[in-house]
Design an enzyme around this catalytic site. Structure first.
Site, short mmCIF file in Angstrom:
data_model
loop_
_atom_site.label_atom_id
_atom_site.label_comp_id
_atom_site.label_asym_id
_atom_site.label_seq_id
_atom_site.Cartn_x
_atom_site.Cartn_y
_atom_site.Cartn_z
N PHE A 25 0.87 -1.19 0.00
CA PHE A 25 0.00 0.00 0.00
C PHE A 25 0.89 1.22 0.00
O PHE A 25 1.61 1.50 0.96
CB PHE A 25 -0.93 0.05 1.21
N ASP A 57 9.51 2.92 1.83
CA ASP A 57 8.32 3.72 2.12
C ASP A 57 8.04 3.59 3.61
O ASP A 57 7.56 2.55 4.09
CB ASP A 57 7.14 3.21 1.30
N LYS A 76 2.74 11.86 6.93
CA LYS A 76 1.92 11.74 8.12
C LYS A 76 2.54 12.40 9.35
O LYS A 76 2.31 13.55 9.62
CB LYS A 76 1.59 10.27 8.38
#
Length: 426
Positions: A166, A251, A280
């Site tokens: 993801f 990532d 984030k």
């Protein structure tokens, strides 16, 4: 049009009743989330508050965005000062701003020296807004490197990715997702990606061709099911990348900045990637901000005026929040807190699982813990948790994700375990 009225006695932005909020969402919002029916009016620390007085422990942290807790006072103070003193507004990138450059220094020196095989000239960062934008920046990095340095014909570059990955939901990224719901009907999809099983180093080796330019990996998978790769997997990826002249990109949008008990997840195996993607938590969960960080040599090789840009990427208010958030991250030792608290929480959840007929497996590091259920329907358990005033979500359908803010205390660990026992032990 709904009239918004303020009420000093209300807990949040408006005094609109919850039913009206749900109606407005149904009328005007895209139905792209399967939401739990709770209207959150205020957030503070690890807690969420509703208009009827409920206090809900946040064990999702907006997928690791709220690592320092909601509305951390030092981050808020920095943002308020910027807004009140006239240095928060977006401004054209044709001029410099001090907040932008100060944040770059703080971020690039926080991350270990990347891509050491290309020299020790330090790191540089390219800032964007949402994490997926920085994933696409990293794709550009790998593809350009393959064309310029490996001599791969432009348009033939290939990047190895992993099953159940993801990395976001923009077209190029969903093109290599293994989830049909992320990409069905959105074609034509972007070519140039080769997907292999996560953790299978032999499959990675077999997938490498003369056109391979890079490997994009999550050091731990979040949305894919809270999976930890086999021990040595990241080291083996590093060795394959060096042997075949590939760029290894980590990532860490969800697993970086303390979430797994280390500053960066790649540090669990002492592996240094060629680039890292962050998002984030780098703004403390207060404002969109993301970054791709790589070595000076690689950044200068690929990106020149006109090759990339973003109006709001790294704008002053975001950088002010980022500066404060990184200070909080280091000064409050959030990585150490996550390691210590996460070890206790995982041990206690494992003990509960040993008495449950519903649990298949507990896995995770730090405060990034997954509880896989045998039924494959983790969301049904998350709904029960919400009824018990605890917010969690499923990962890949089958796993309950437990990822609270890194500031949680012993009493909040007790709170989590009490509720997990109620839904898992019968």
């Amino acid at each position: 049009m709904a009239t918004i009225t303020t009420n000093k006695l209300s807990l949040g932005y408006s005094a609109l009743p919850d039913a009206k909020i749900l109606e407005l969402d149904q009328l005007y919002g895209a139905n792209h989330y399967g939401r739990l029916k709770a209207v959150v009016r205020r957030r503070e620390g690890a807690w969420l508050y509703t208009s009827d007085g409920r206090k809900i422990l946040d064990c999702l942290s907006a997928y690791s965005a709220a690592n320092p807790g909601h509305h951390h006072p030092k981050i808020i103070a920095a943002m308020v000062e910027a807004l009140q003193n006239g240095y928060a507004s977006v401004i054209s990138n044709v001029v410099y701003t001090d907040a932008y450059c100060i944040f770059l220094e703080k971020l690039c020196t926080l991350v270990p020296q990347l891509a050491p095989r290309f020299g020790n000239g330090g790191n540089k960062a390219l800032l964007k807004n949402g994490g997926v934008e920085s994933v696409e920046t990293a794709i550009k990095l790998m593809r350009y490197y393959g064309w310029k340095e490996k001599g791969i014909a432009d348009g033939k570059q290939e990047i190895i990715v992993f099953e159940n990955n993801f990395h976001g939901r923009m077209i190029a990224v969903v093109s290599f997702s293994s989830s049909a719901k992320y990409k069905e009907g959105f074609g034509p999809l972007t070519p140039g990606f080769v997907r292999v099983p996560y953790g299978d180093i032999d499959a990675v080796a077999k997938a490498i061709t003369p056109n391979t330019c890079g490997i994009l990996v999550e050091p731990m998978q979040g949305e894919g099911g809270m999976y930890i790769p086999p021990e040595g997997f990241m080291k083996n990826l590093r060795e394959l990348s060096d042997k075949n002249n590939l760029l290894l990109v980590a990532d860490e949008i969800q697993v970086g900045l303390g979430r797994t008990g280390k500053d960066f997840c790649f540090e669990h195996e002492n592996v240094i990637p060629d680039a890292i993607i962050l998002g984030k938590a780098i703004s403390g969960g207060m404002i969109p901000l993301s970054a791709m960080v790589t070595s000076t040599k690689l950044m200068d090789l690929v990106f020149k005026p006109g090759s990339d840009g973003s109006t709001y990427g790294g704008y002053p208010l975001a950088c002010v929040a980022g500066i404060a958030a990184l200070d909080v991250f280091k000064n409050e030792r959030l990585s150490e807190k996550a390691a210590k608290t996460g070890k206790i929480l995982k041990e206690r959840l494992s003990e509960i699982a040993s008495r449950s007929r519903h649990v298949k497996e507990i896995r995770g590091k730090g405060l990034f813990i997954g509880v896989e259920v045998k039924s494959g329907d983790a969301m049904s358990y998350c709904r029960k948790l919400l009824d018990l005033d605890m917010l969690a979500n499923d990962s890949h359908g089958h796993t309950i994700r437990i990822s609270p803010p890194l500031i949680i205390n012993d009493a909040e660990v007790d709170y989590i375990c009490d509720r997990m026992e109620k839904i898992l032990v019968d």
